[in-house]
Write a protein that holds these residues in place. Structure first.
Motif, PDB file in Angstrom:
ATOM      1  N   ILE A  48      83.442 -56.446  38.123  1.00 20.20           N
ATOM      2  CA  ILE A  48      82.632 -55.226  38.028  1.00 20.20           C
ATOM      3  C   ILE A  48      83.190 -54.312  36.943  1.00 20.20           C
ATOM      4  O   ILE A  48      82.438 -53.741  36.153  1.00 20.20           O
ATOM      5  CB  ILE A  48      82.556 -54.504  39.383  1.00 20.20           C
ATOM      6  N   SER A  49      84.503 -54.197  36.886  1.00 18.89           N
ATOM      7  CA  SER A  49      85.120 -53.291  35.908  1.00 18.89           C
ATOM      8  C   SER A  49      85.023 -53.806  34.478  1.00 18.89           C
ATOM      9  O   SER A  49      85.166 -53.043  33.535  1.00 18.89           O
ATOM     10  CB  SER A  49      86.577 -53.028  36.266  1.00 18.89           C
ATOM     11  N   HIS A  50      84.760 -55.102  34.306  1.00 18.86           N
ATOM     12  CA  HIS A  50      84.681 -55.692  32.967  1.00 18.86           C
ATOM     13  C   HIS A  50      83.254 -56.094  32.568  1.00 18.86           C
ATOM     14  O   HIS A  50      83.060 -56.852  31.625  1.00 18.86           O
ATOM     15  CB  HIS A  50      85.605 -56.913  32.872  1.00 18.86           C
ATOM     16  N   SER A  51      82.284 -55.575  33.286  1.00 23.14           N
ATOM     17  CA  SER A  51      80.883 -55.872  32.988  1.00 23.14           C
ATOM     18  C   SER A  51      80.164 -54.570  32.668  1.00 23.14           C
ATOM     19  O   SER A  51      80.479 -53.532  33.235  1.00 23.14           O
ATOM     20  CB  SER A  51      80.217 -56.543  34.187  1.00 23.14           C
ATOM     21  N   GLU A  52      79.194 -54.663  31.780  1.00 25.32           N
ATOM     22  CA  GLU A  52      78.501 -53.446  31.356  1.00 25.32           C
ATOM     23  C   GLU A  52      77.594 -52.874  32.442  1.00 25.32           C
ATOM     24  O   GLU A  52      77.626 -51.694  32.730  1.00 25.32           O
ATOM     25  CB  GLU A  52      77.695 -53.703  30.089  1.00 25.32           C
ATOM     26  N   ARG A  53      76.772 -53.696  33.039  1.00 25.98           N
ATOM     27  CA  ARG A  53      75.870 -53.247  34.105  1.00 25.98           C
ATOM     28  C   ARG A  53      75.797 -54.343  35.179  1.00 25.98           C
ATOM     29  O   ARG A  53      74.795 -55.059  35.276  1.00 25.98           O
ATOM     30  CB  ARG A  53      74.486 -52.950  33.557  1.00 25.98           C
TER      31      ARG A  53
END
Length: 92
Positions: free
Chosen positions: A17-22
């Protein structure tokens, strides 16, 4: 290093989640290969770890949006970033 797969799944999802844009549910399902129910269960368990997760509503449809990690709580973000591949291996 022996990592509990259930705990590893939660930590890995935080990392993802922290390394994904949306990161929405379909994206997270495609990225992890987990069924929707498993993913929803893991998302629901994160606040129990002290992780603050927010759903950002976008669009007009219900649940049309993405997840955002507001706080890692007691989790060590640096450790998770360094060991995300080991977490992924523990899940498989």
């Amino acid at each position: 290093m022996e990592i509990n797969p259930v705990f590893a799944r939660r930590l890995y999802l935080c990392w993802l989640i922290s390394h994904s844009e949306r990161p929405n549910v379909p994206y997270l399902m495609a990225s992890t290969g987990w069924p929707r129910r498993t993913l929803q269960d893991v998302l629901k368990a994160l606040p129990g770890l002290g992780v603050e997760l927010q759903f950002v509503q976008q669009g007009v449809r219900n649940n049309d949006g993405f997840y955002q990690l507001e706080s890692w709580g007691p989790l060590n973000k640096s450790w998770i970033n360094q060991h995300h591949l080991a977490l992924l291996a523990a899940i498989a």
